[in-house]
Design an enzyme around this catalytic site. Structure first.
Site, mmCIF file in Angstrom:
data_model
loop_
_atom_site.group_PDB
_atom_site.id
_atom_site.type_symbol
_atom_site.label_atom_id
_atom_site.label_comp_id
_atom_site.label_asym_id
_atom_site.label_seq_id
_atom_site.Cartn_x
_atom_site.Cartn_y
_atom_site.Cartn_z
ATOM 1 N NE ARG A 147 -3.579 -2.122 2.746
ATOM 2 C CZ ARG A 147 -3.487 -3.342 3.539
ATOM 3 N NH1 ARG A 147 -2.073 -3.544 4.022
ATOM 4 N NH2 ARG A 147 -4.181 -4.403 3.497
ATOM 5 C CE LYS A 175 -7.538 -1.034 5.622
ATOM 6 N NZ LYS A 175 -7.947 -1.212 4.380
ATOM 7 C CG HIS A 210 -6.297 -9.146 1.885
ATOM 8 N ND1 HIS A 210 -6.317 -9.785 0.687
ATOM 9 C CD2 HIS A 210 -6.275 -7.978 1.777
ATOM 10 C CE1 HIS A 210 -6.475 -8.496 -0.138
ATOM 11 N NE2 HIS A 210 -6.105 -7.600 0.287
ATOM 12 N NE ARG A 240 -2.999 -3.830 -1.069
ATOM 13 C CZ ARG A 240 -2.561 -4.691 0.014
ATOM 14 N NH1 ARG A 240 -1.300 -4.960 -0.058
ATOM 15 N NH2 ARG A 240 -3.107 -5.136 0.715
ATOM 16 C CE1 TYR A 266 -6.493 -7.975 -6.380
ATOM 17 C CE2 TYR A 266 -6.341 -9.056 -4.343
ATOM 18 C CZ TYR A 266 -6.360 -7.633 -4.876
ATOM 19 O OH TYR A 266 -6.075 -6.724 -4.210
ATOM 20 C CG HIS A 319 -4.915 0.280 -3.762
ATOM 21 N ND1 HIS A 319 -3.918 0.254 -2.513
ATOM 22 C CD2 HIS A 319 -5.832 -0.739 -3.547
ATOM 23 C CE1 HIS A 319 -4.454 -0.625 -1.840
ATOM 24 N NE2 HIS A 319 -5.476 -1.213 -2.253
#
Length: 347
Positions: free
Chosen positions: A204, A229, A320, A297, A329, A294
């Site tokens: 990120r 994050k 995640h 990524r 994805y 982004h």
């Protein structure tokens, strides 16, 4: 000359966006206002949300957009509660601004009397009428739920608050050829290094800018991401090619505190300047897609999936919490889809 002005949130900042057909005279006039910028993404000029600018563009004055005295006090208490729970400052800002919007709508009503029905009315009369997104509505729901959990005397039943149905939006992905063009667009080693590291590790923007030289483990070919994050540390693999580039970059730029520093030594590189670096790369390569950092990524994750990397490893690399987040994805991976033969070919 016809124009339309409205209040927007752009890069987590309240702005006034002004939309109009191209007119050189109007462009010259709007550029004279302090803080005015053009946004390629919005296709509009935008300027600071001030009382003066609101009056200038015939918008509701700021004095009409303030919660009641009780609301202001409760928002401050809410911020203190969030800080005590160690939420990040960006999350605190997002949640408190969302709550502020809700409490402005009910500034004439005591907070203790606000009910679940009021939230439904707010969604219909404010969110939907102003064509605001489902993701913004979800922010309001998150904020309202957390806020009313912290208040004892209330008619709001937190467990019965409903979330909006979320749109299933596919992540934006660039091809490997496009990625290669973008990463090779800049001759400046720092610019090239930052974009390359984001793609090669699936970072990120904030994670890249928080990197320090000590986070690069050249012995084990790893990057340590501290306080990513959700306050979760994680590691990302460092390709030999990237490590070689980093050594060259380090020799030339000699960073001190942060791996990527701006004009002031010891200070991290500016996020907006980093976005501009990508924008310049797109212009140089002639790629017209409205790509953001982004997207790099997203492309990292999709290209890994297409090369056969297990989804569980990709989940770990991206940081995640849920595998469901990573599964998106699979819907943009073209490897299997491209092998399907259309029945049209047999006609």
């Amino acid at each position: 000359m016809e124009w339309e002005a409205k209040i927007i949130t752009h890069k987590k900042e309240k702005r006034i966006a002004v939309y109009f057909e191209k007119d050189l005279d109007l462009i010259a006039r709007i550029k004279q206002i302090d803080g005015t910028r053009w946004s390629q993404t919005l296709r509009a000029w935008h300027l600071p949300d001030t009382e003066e600018n609101r009056i200038r563009f015939k918008l509701t004055p700021l004095s009409h957009t303030i919660p009641s005295t009780e609301g202001i006090e409760q928002i401050e208490k809410f911020k203190q509660w969030l800080r005590s729970k160690r939420y990040s400052e960006s999350t605190i800002t997002t949640y408190s601004e969302a709550l502020k919007s809700f409490l402005i709508f009910y500034r004439e009503k005591p907070i203790a009397d606000i009910t679940n029905e009021d939230l439904i009315v707010y969604n219909n009369e404010y969110i939907l009428k102003n064509n605001l997104s489902a993701s913004y509505q979800n922010q309001i729901v998150n904020s309202v739920k957390l806020f009313f959990m912290t208040i004892r005397d209330t008619k709001m039943m937190v467990d019965k608050i409903h979330r909006p149905k979320r749109a299933k939006v596919l992540p934006n992905v660039l091809s490997k050829e496009e990625i290669k063009l973008i990463l090779n667009a800049h001759s400046n080693i720092k610019h090239k290094m930052m974009l390359s590291l984001i793609y090669s590790c699936g970072l990120r923007c904030g994670e890249l800018l928080a990197l320090q030289p000590v986070h690069i483990d050249s012995k084990r070919n790893l990057v340590l991401l501290k306080n990513a994050k959700g306050k979760k540390d994680r590691i990302a693999p460092l390709s030999p090619k990237i490590l070689e580039m980093l050594r060259e970059y380090y020799t030339v730029c000699k960073p001190t505190t942060y791996l990527f520093e701006g004009q002031i030594k010891g200070q991290p590189y500016d996020a907006r300047s980093l976005q501009l670096i990508l924008k310049q790369a797109l212009q140089k390569t002639g790629i017209t897609k409205p790509a953001t950092l982004h997207w790099l990524r997203h492309s990292f994750a999709t290209h890994l999936l297409e090369s056969g990397t297990d989804l569980r490893y990709i989940q770990e690399l991206l940081g995640h919490n849920s595998s469901k987040t990573t599964e998106i994805y699979t819907h943009v991976s073209t490897k299997s889809i491209q092998q399907i033969k259309s029945p049209f070919d047999d006609l």
